[in-house]
Design a protein around this motif. Sequence first.
Motif, short mmCIF file in Angstrom:
data_model
loop_
_atom_site.label_atom_id
_atom_site.label_comp_id
_atom_site.label_asym_id
_atom_site.label_seq_id
_atom_site.Cartn_x
_atom_site.Cartn_y
_atom_site.Cartn_z
N ASN A 51 -42.11 57.73 -5.42
CA ASN A 51 -43.51 57.59 -4.98
C ASN A 51 -43.60 56.95 -3.59
OD1 ASN A 51 -46.28 57.64 -4.96
ND2 ASN A 51 -46.52 55.86 -6.29
N TYR A 52 -43.35 57.76 -2.57
CA TYR A 52 -43.59 57.35 -1.18
C TYR A 52 -43.88 58.62 -0.39
CZ TYR A 52 -38.75 58.65 0.18
OH TYR A 52 -37.58 59.32 0.44
N GLN A 53 -44.06 58.50 0.93
CA GLN A 53 -44.52 59.64 1.72
C GLN A 53 -43.67 60.89 1.50
OE1 GLN A 53 -47.22 59.79 4.17
NE2 GLN A 53 -46.79 61.97 4.01
N ALA A 54 -42.35 60.75 1.56
CA ALA A 54 -41.49 61.93 1.42
C ALA A 54 -41.57 62.49 0.01
CB ALA A 54 -40.05 61.57 1.77
N GLY A 55 -41.73 61.64 -1.00
CA GLY A 55 -41.85 62.12 -2.37
C GLY A 55 -43.13 62.92 -2.58
N ARG A 56 -44.22 62.44 -2.03
CA ARG A 56 -45.49 63.18 -2.15
C ARG A 56 -45.43 64.49 -1.36
NH1 ARG A 56 -46.91 57.76 -1.79
NH2 ARG A 56 -47.31 57.88 0.45
N ASP A 57 -44.81 64.45 -0.18
CA ASP A 57 -44.61 65.68 0.60
C ASP A 57 -43.72 66.65 -0.17
OD1 ASP A 57 -46.14 64.70 2.68
OD2 ASP A 57 -44.44 64.20 3.97
N ALA A 58 -42.74 66.10 -0.91
CA ALA A 58 -41.81 66.94 -1.66
C ALA A 58 -42.55 67.78 -2.70
CB ALA A 58 -40.76 66.07 -2.35
N ASN A 101 -40.95 67.46 5.93
CA ASN A 101 -40.72 67.22 4.50
C ASN A 101 -41.17 68.39 3.63
OD1 ASN A 101 -39.68 64.70 5.05
ND2 ASN A 101 -41.54 63.59 4.50
N ASP A 102 -42.33 68.96 3.95
CA ASP A 102 -42.83 70.07 3.14
C ASP A 102 -41.87 71.26 3.21
OD1 ASP A 102 -45.16 68.37 3.18
OD2 ASP A 102 -46.34 70.12 2.60
N TYR A 160 -44.25 60.64 -10.62
CA TYR A 160 -43.82 59.85 -9.47
C TYR A 160 -43.28 58.52 -9.98
CZ TYR A 160 -46.50 63.21 -6.75
OH TYR A 160 -46.98 64.37 -6.20
N THR A 161 -42.08 58.17 -9.55
CA THR A 161 -41.44 56.94 -9.99
C THR A 161 -41.29 55.97 -8.83
OG1 THR A 161 -39.28 57.99 -9.66
CG2 THR A 161 -40.19 58.05 -11.88
N THR A 162 -41.06 54.72 -9.14
CA THR A 162 -40.94 53.67 -8.13
C THR A 162 -39.72 53.90 -7.23
OG1 THR A 162 -41.92 52.12 -9.70
CG2 THR A 162 -40.79 51.18 -7.78
N VAL A 163 -39.88 53.65 -5.94
CA VAL A 163 -38.75 53.76 -5.01
C VAL A 163 -37.64 52.80 -5.46
CG1 VAL A 163 -38.00 53.38 -2.62
CG2 VAL A 163 -40.19 54.48 -3.08
N ASN A 164 -36.42 53.33 -5.50
CA ASN A 164 -35.23 52.57 -5.93
C ASN A 164 -35.27 52.14 -7.39
OD1 ASN A 164 -33.92 52.85 -3.48
ND2 ASN A 164 -34.71 50.93 -2.66
N GLN A 165 -36.02 52.85 -8.20
CA GLN A 165 -36.03 52.59 -9.65
C GLN A 165 -34.64 52.85 -10.21
OE1 GLN A 165 -39.41 54.17 -11.83
NE2 GLN A 165 -38.09 54.87 -13.49
N PRO A 166 -34.07 51.91 -10.99
CA PRO A 166 -32.71 52.11 -11.49
C PRO A 166 -32.63 52.83 -12.83
CG PRO A 166 -33.43 49.87 -11.91
CD PRO A 166 -34.55 50.53 -11.18
#
Length: 400
Positions: free
Chosen positions: A181-188, A156-157, A205-211
Amino acid sequence: MNSATLPARRQLLRLGLASALVCAALGIAGTSHAQEPIKIGFIGTLSGPGGALGQDQLDAFMLAIEQKGGKLGGVPVEVIREDDQLKPDVGVQAATRLLESEKVPIITGVTFSNVMMAIHKPITDAKVFLIGSNAGPAPIAGKDCSPFFFSTSWDNDQLHEAGGQLATDLGYKNMYVMAANYQAGRDAVSGFKRDYTGNIVNEVYTTVNQPDYSAELAQLQASSPDAVYVFYPGGMGVNFVKQYRQAGLLGTLPLISVSTIDGSTLPALKSLAVGAITSAPYAPNLDNAQNKQFVEAFVKAYERQPSMYAAQSYDAANLLDSALAKVNGDLGDKEAFRAALKEADFESVRGDFSFASNQFPNAPFYRVDVVEGSNGAELQAKTPIVIKTRANFAAQCPMK
């Protein structure tokens, strides 16, 4: 032909394999014994907002098998698919079924990093080979690496180190960064900051699947950055880019992204995404023979352009094809099969490809622009990205 026809196609594949076995048993075939098909488990996100990503992985994997007559390495294969629904607990249940009920020796796919983090250890502890074709969370590239895990994508990094380098190369001094806001997002964000040499105005960081991103877009505009960097895979990316365009930002405030505008989301975005710049490991216009035939075959089969998820999964199938051929389809000697995988003796659609000591790829990244083509919006690789700073997770991996 589109992805909706795949269950029927896979059923025909299974029936074909069964018929071949029956014919061999009756002495109809030219040989007295037919080799039992090797079971391969496929775990991916096949439903919900991220479903297009996993479907691209599955479609490309099945395409490679069909191109080889239902075989990999000359051996018949049976693919058993599981939808993890982007839920780690569902992913664990799927892995358990494949390991305990189906007794698969190989599992592939895995779309999102939170699912990968949940299933990586159970699978590799069972000494079952896991060939990841997308998710690459940092821990499994470093201290938690396993001899039974291979990736045909990236960690991911690394994916976002290329994005940070691209933003630096483009001369943007003040960047606004957003990710799920999940593992890949933080790694991003971690990877982006490693190679970006300018100033981070804000990281959100936003919620996963936020519309809905209207509040975040208002906050972004008030910050007056030079450019914006985002990581929103699948349906998240579709929603974000549409709202970014509707807010009048795309075309005035440069948007750089990774895994946000790609072959899986462009059919929904169309010309709304034109003008965005992406950092990517793949684009359909890459000029090599393997990619050209892949794109032609994928478009013919599924009536859409392949994404990087499809490309990475197609590579996974061809990696398995090369390794199974080297061991004559015999998975009894796991060390021999692992050695065959490490050779990476196949043609990648990405270009040059080899494995580092942690069994993640050494492979190129590109600046890919969204442009208006003759048939609508399309992705065009422009120039390779030379990553100057690396986390080097391979150095943290105890394998050699």
